[in-house]
Design a protein around this motif. Structure first.
Motif, short mmCIF file in Angstrom:
data_model
loop_
_atom_site.label_atom_id
_atom_site.label_comp_id
_atom_site.label_asym_id
_atom_site.label_seq_id
_atom_site.Cartn_x
_atom_site.Cartn_y
_atom_site.Cartn_z
N ALA A 115 -5.37 -5.21 0.64
CA ALA A 115 -5.04 -5.78 1.95
C ALA A 115 -5.97 -5.26 3.04
O ALA A 115 -6.29 -5.99 3.98
N ASP A 116 -6.41 -4.01 2.91
CA ASP A 116 -7.27 -3.39 3.91
C ASP A 116 -8.76 -3.58 3.65
O ASP A 116 -9.58 -3.15 4.46
N SER A 153 -12.32 -4.61 3.77
CA SER A 153 -13.09 -5.31 4.80
C SER A 153 -14.46 -5.74 4.29
O SER A 153 -15.17 -6.47 4.97
N LYS A 210 -4.13 -14.31 -8.46
CA LYS A 210 -2.69 -14.10 -8.55
C LYS A 210 -2.13 -15.00 -9.65
O LYS A 210 -2.27 -16.21 -9.58
N TYR A 228 5.31 -11.47 -6.35
CA TYR A 228 4.94 -10.52 -5.30
C TYR A 228 3.66 -11.02 -4.62
O TYR A 228 2.93 -11.84 -5.16
N ASP A 229 3.42 -10.52 -3.43
CA ASP A 229 2.26 -10.92 -2.66
C ASP A 229 1.01 -10.18 -3.15
O ASP A 229 1.07 -8.97 -3.39
N VAL A 230 -0.08 -10.92 -3.29
CA VAL A 230 -1.37 -10.33 -3.63
C VAL A 230 -2.31 -10.69 -2.48
O VAL A 230 -2.80 -11.81 -2.40
N PRO A 231 -2.55 -9.74 -1.55
CA PRO A 231 -3.33 -10.03 -0.35
C PRO A 231 -4.72 -10.60 -0.66
O PRO A 231 -5.47 -10.01 -1.43
N GLY A 232 -5.02 -11.75 -0.09
CA GLY A 232 -6.34 -12.35 -0.22
C GLY A 232 -6.68 -12.91 -1.58
O GLY A 232 -7.81 -13.32 -1.81
N LEU A 240 -2.65 -2.71 -4.21
CA LEU A 240 -2.40 -3.83 -3.31
C LEU A 240 -2.60 -3.45 -1.84
O LEU A 240 -3.10 -4.26 -1.06
N ASP A 241 -2.24 -2.23 -1.46
CA ASP A 241 -2.43 -1.81 -0.08
C ASP A 241 -3.92 -1.71 0.27
O ASP A 241 -4.34 -2.11 1.35
#
Length: 137
Positions: free
Chosen positions: A105-106, A108, A122, A128-132, A101-102
């Motif tokens: 989030a990063d 690009s 998701k 829980y949060d799932v970035p993007g 997940l980290d």
């Protein structure tokens, strides 16, 4: 069966998890009431409890959509040079993947496994949060 469970984001013990390869949080057992945080002692209790109370599960098994047939199980999912995850079981243009997940989030650059574009989804039941990520239907 496989198409339905993959669409729901549910890992299978034989096809995805194996024995002792994943923490319960990575397999979403904390979300699906597959582990109790109220009962007595069990092997690995300290690590599992720490992950629960600190919210430190860095990886989760998530459903993904692919723009072509899924590559073989174990294929890397990358954003540029950075590995973001690994494919697990698949059915056509859908699969499960163990995703950091980290790193998601990063990310690009687009997510790719080989030349196949990956979209992380998701599950509706995930708290829980799932970035993007896009929500599943």
């Amino acid at each position: 069966y496989d198409a339905a469970r993959i669409a729901l984001g549910l890992a299978d013990t034989d096809a995805d998890l194996g024995s002792g390869e994943f923490f319960p949080h990575e397999a979403n057992l904390d979300q699906l009431d597959g582990v109790s945080f109220k009962k007595g002692c069990y092997v690995g209790q300290e690590v599992v409890s720490r992950m629960e109370h600190r919210g430190t599960a860095r990886s989760r098994i998530l459903p993904v959509a692919l723009d072509a047939e899924a590559p073989p199980k174990g294929s890397d999912i990358r954003s540029g040079e950075k590995q973001v995850g690994t494919l697990l079981s698949s059915d056509g243009h859908h699969a499960l993947a163990l995703v950091r997940l980290d790193r998601l989030a990063d990310a690009s650059e687009p997510l790719l496994t080989g030349a196949v574009t990956v979209t992380v989804l998701k599950p509706r039941w995930a708290r829980y949060d799932v970035p993007g990520a896009k929500d599943t239907a």
